[in-house]
Design an enzyme around this catalytic site. Structure first.
Site, PDB file in Angstrom:
ATOM      1  N   HIS A  17       0.831  -1.208   0.000  1.00  0.00           N
ATOM      2  CA  HIS A  17       0.000   0.000   0.000  1.00  0.00           C
ATOM      3  C   HIS A  17       0.868   1.262   0.000  1.00  0.00           C
ATOM      4  O   HIS A  17       1.267   1.753   1.051  1.00  0.00           O
ATOM      5  CB  HIS A  17      -0.878  -0.045   1.264  1.00  0.00           C
ATOM      6  N   LEU A  41       2.183   6.544  -4.879  1.00  0.00           N
ATOM      7  CA  LEU A  41       3.325   7.127  -5.594  1.00  0.00           C
ATOM      8  C   LEU A  41       2.925   8.397  -6.340  1.00  0.00           C
ATOM      9  O   LEU A  41       3.788   9.124  -6.822  1.00  0.00           O
ATOM     10  CB  LEU A  41       3.952   6.098  -6.543  1.00  0.00           C
ATOM     11  N   ASN A  73      -5.324   5.885  -7.003  1.00  0.00           N
ATOM     12  CA  ASN A  73      -5.998   7.198  -6.987  1.00  0.00           C
ATOM     13  C   ASN A  73      -5.090   8.299  -7.533  1.00  0.00           C
ATOM     14  O   ASN A  73      -4.772   9.279  -6.874  1.00  0.00           O
ATOM     15  CB  ASN A  73      -6.520   7.542  -5.579  1.00  0.00           C
ATOM     16  N   ASP A  87      -8.944   2.645  -3.033  1.00  0.00           N
ATOM     17  CA  ASP A  87      -8.392   3.289  -1.828  1.00  0.00           C
ATOM     18  C   ASP A  87      -8.427   4.809  -1.886  1.00  0.00           C
ATOM     19  O   ASP A  87      -8.140   5.421  -2.916  1.00  0.00           O
ATOM     20  CB  ASP A  87      -6.952   2.844  -1.572  1.00  0.00           C
ATOM     21  N   HIS A 101      -5.434  -0.964   5.974  1.00  0.00           N
ATOM     22  CA  HIS A 101      -5.142  -0.133   7.159  1.00  0.00           C
ATOM     23  C   HIS A 101      -6.141  -0.274   8.314  1.00  0.00           C
ATOM     24  O   HIS A 101      -6.825   0.680   8.679  1.00  0.00           O
ATOM     25  CB  HIS A 101      -4.935   1.335   6.786  1.00  0.00           C
ATOM     26  N   ASP A 119       0.960   2.602   3.750  1.00  0.00           N
ATOM     27  CA  ASP A 119       0.043   3.688   3.340  1.00  0.00           C
ATOM     28  C   ASP A 119       0.837   4.990   3.164  1.00  0.00           C
ATOM     29  O   ASP A 119       0.389   6.065   3.573  1.00  0.00           O
ATOM     30  CB  ASP A 119      -1.119   3.860   4.321  1.00  0.00           C
ATOM     31  N   GLY A 143      -2.622  11.996   5.854  1.00  0.00           N
ATOM     32  CA  GLY A 143      -1.613  11.070   5.367  1.00  0.00           C
ATOM     33  C   GLY A 143      -0.235  11.379   5.906  1.00  0.00           C
ATOM     34  O   GLY A 143       0.081  12.525   6.222  1.00  0.00           O
TER      35      GLY A 143
HETATM   36 ZN   LIG Z   1      -6.990   4.118   2.441  1.00  0.00          ZN
END
Ligand SMILES: [Zn+2]
Length: 433
Positions: A62, A65, A96, A154, A234, A307, A326
């Protein structure tokens, strides 16, 4: 570098082969050629182990990039350089992006850019629905035929039970994972952090752990209905762990991952309003954190996934509630989990390598990663100095971003070498490309 390298006198920790002991490893033409004590150099370049631990290269299920479309946050080159610096030889890139990786053309483009950078093998995830819109399924068969191993929306939760059911059904014959970002839209509207004592204290809008749990409960029911392979991304709730444990005991085809930050931070750590600790899903209470640790220790949670979520500095230099959620994670993941879970006796080193390399590789069906480190296998390896102490952020990250939830944290254990297909992508702690 020459085509032959002798890694001499390393402590090889290889959970798949069940190996933990000092040995030499000869690498030749990208492959492991021999493993054993006292191998002859015979013209090979010799790299001394000198107290280092050698493992299969780490595998991340996960990572964001950000390329194509968000190159101000991260590029495939900077992201894979960060991965190499963290001991990773394989990462799954999240879809995404802009355009979304919802078709084989974009997937081929991501692969080509990663191959050009040659720092870490990248396995692009396909999206479950077109444009991440949650409505119509992508062409799962075509993406699976093109080598995609994991599908996810995601960032978004697949909210429709019907769409999730169809995804699990269609993906089943191809053996690919349907990975869910479990977060009920209604319960999580406008959230800023975990809902509880600290959200009230800090005056921030909370999201309860139940926002995750209701989706996990539903998805497990759909996994039972369809026989499909569900992967829970996650995990942040101790009750998610309990549900996954029960589902595994029942024989459902379910796997789950947990991040270094959910294993080591809690809502108490938000009292400084550090925007880098605004994370989706949010870090929760110490009780949830402890439940996640127990789940990782007993194998209910299969893998540690980063993540890795880079953002540009100006995006994070905002107030807590306005900053995008994040934290970056590729360069600190091993050290954070080693410091907090191995040095404290929650996990053995072999279990850590299993959860960060062998098990995620197996979930993806990757033959070339995760070990075993035996002759004939691709030389995808990492070496760590377990005694090195350092402070996160004391030197610049290789990632384009610096939004780490761990800035200033003292860590023990550091990646020293990373070897991808027999070639150093990190050597003596320095990137080689
Ligand atoms: Zn997520």
């Amino acid at each position: 570098m020459p085509e032959r390298t002798l890694l001499r006198g390393f402590r090889l920790v290889d959970p798949v082969a069940g190996h933990d002991g000092t040995t030499d490893v000869l690498v030749e033409d990208g492959l492991v050629a021999a493993v054993g004590p006292g191998l002859a150099a015979d013209g090979a370049e010799v790299v001394d182990g000198d107290g280092l631990v050698l493992t299969p290269g780490l595998v991340d299920l996960h990572a964001h990039l950000r390329e194509p479309g968000f190159e101000q946050k991260e590029t495939i080159e900077t992201g894979t350089r960060a991965a190499a610096a963290g001991g990773y030889t394989a990462v799954v890139a999240m879809p995404n992006t802009d355009p979304v990786t919802d078709n084989v053309a974009v997937i081929a483009e991501v692969r080509a850019r990663a191959a050009a950078a040659a720092l870490c093998e990248v396995f692009p995830a396909g999206s479950i629905t077109r444009g991440l819109e949650g409505e119509s399924l992508t062409d799962i068969g075509e993406m699976a035929a093109a080598g995609v191993r994991l599908l996810t929306d995601d960032g978004n939760c697949v909210g429709s039970s019907r769409v999730m059911r169809l995804a699990l059904e269609y993906a089943r014959p191809f053996g690919v994972l349907i990975a869910q970002h479990p977060q009920d839209a209604g319960l999580s509207e406008g959230w800023q952090m975990h809902e509880g004592h600290y959200s009230a204290l800090l005056g921030l809008t909370g999201v309860p752990a139940e926002a995750e749990e209701v989706v996990v409960a539903r998805d497990l029911a759909l996994a039972r209905l369809t026989g499909g392979r569900l992967h829970v991304m996650h995990a942040s709730s101790a009750r998610t762990v309990a549900m996954v444990r029960e589902a595994k005991a029942e024989g459902l085809r379910v796997s789950a991952e947990v991040t270094p930050h959910h294993l080591t931070l809690s809502d108490e750590d938000l009292v400084t309003y550090d925007p880098n600790r605004r994370i989706n899903p949010p870090v929760r209470t110490p009780e949830h954190r402890d439940g996640l640790r127990a789940g990782l220790a007993d194998g209910t949670l299969d893998a540690v996934a980063t993540d890795h979520a880079p953002h540009a500095a100006e995006e994070k230099e905002r107030e807590f509630d306005l900053a995008p959620p994040g934290t970056i994670g590729l360069e600190t993941a091993f050290a954070v989990v080693h410091t907090e879970l191995v040095a404290t006796g929650v996990l053995t080193l072999s279990e850590l390598i299993e959860r960060m390399s062998s098990r995620p590789a197996a979930l993806l069906g990757l033959d070339g990663h995760g070990g075993p480190v035996i002759p004939g296998r691709p030389a995808n390896l990492a070496a760590f100095d377990l005694t090195a102490e350092w402070t996160a952020g004391e030197r610049p990250f290789r990632s384009l971003a610096a939004n780490s939830a761990f800035l200033g944290r003292r860590l023990r254990g550091r990646p020293v070498h990373t070897i991808l297909g027999g070639r150093f992508t990190l050597r003596d702690g320095e990137a080689t490309a």
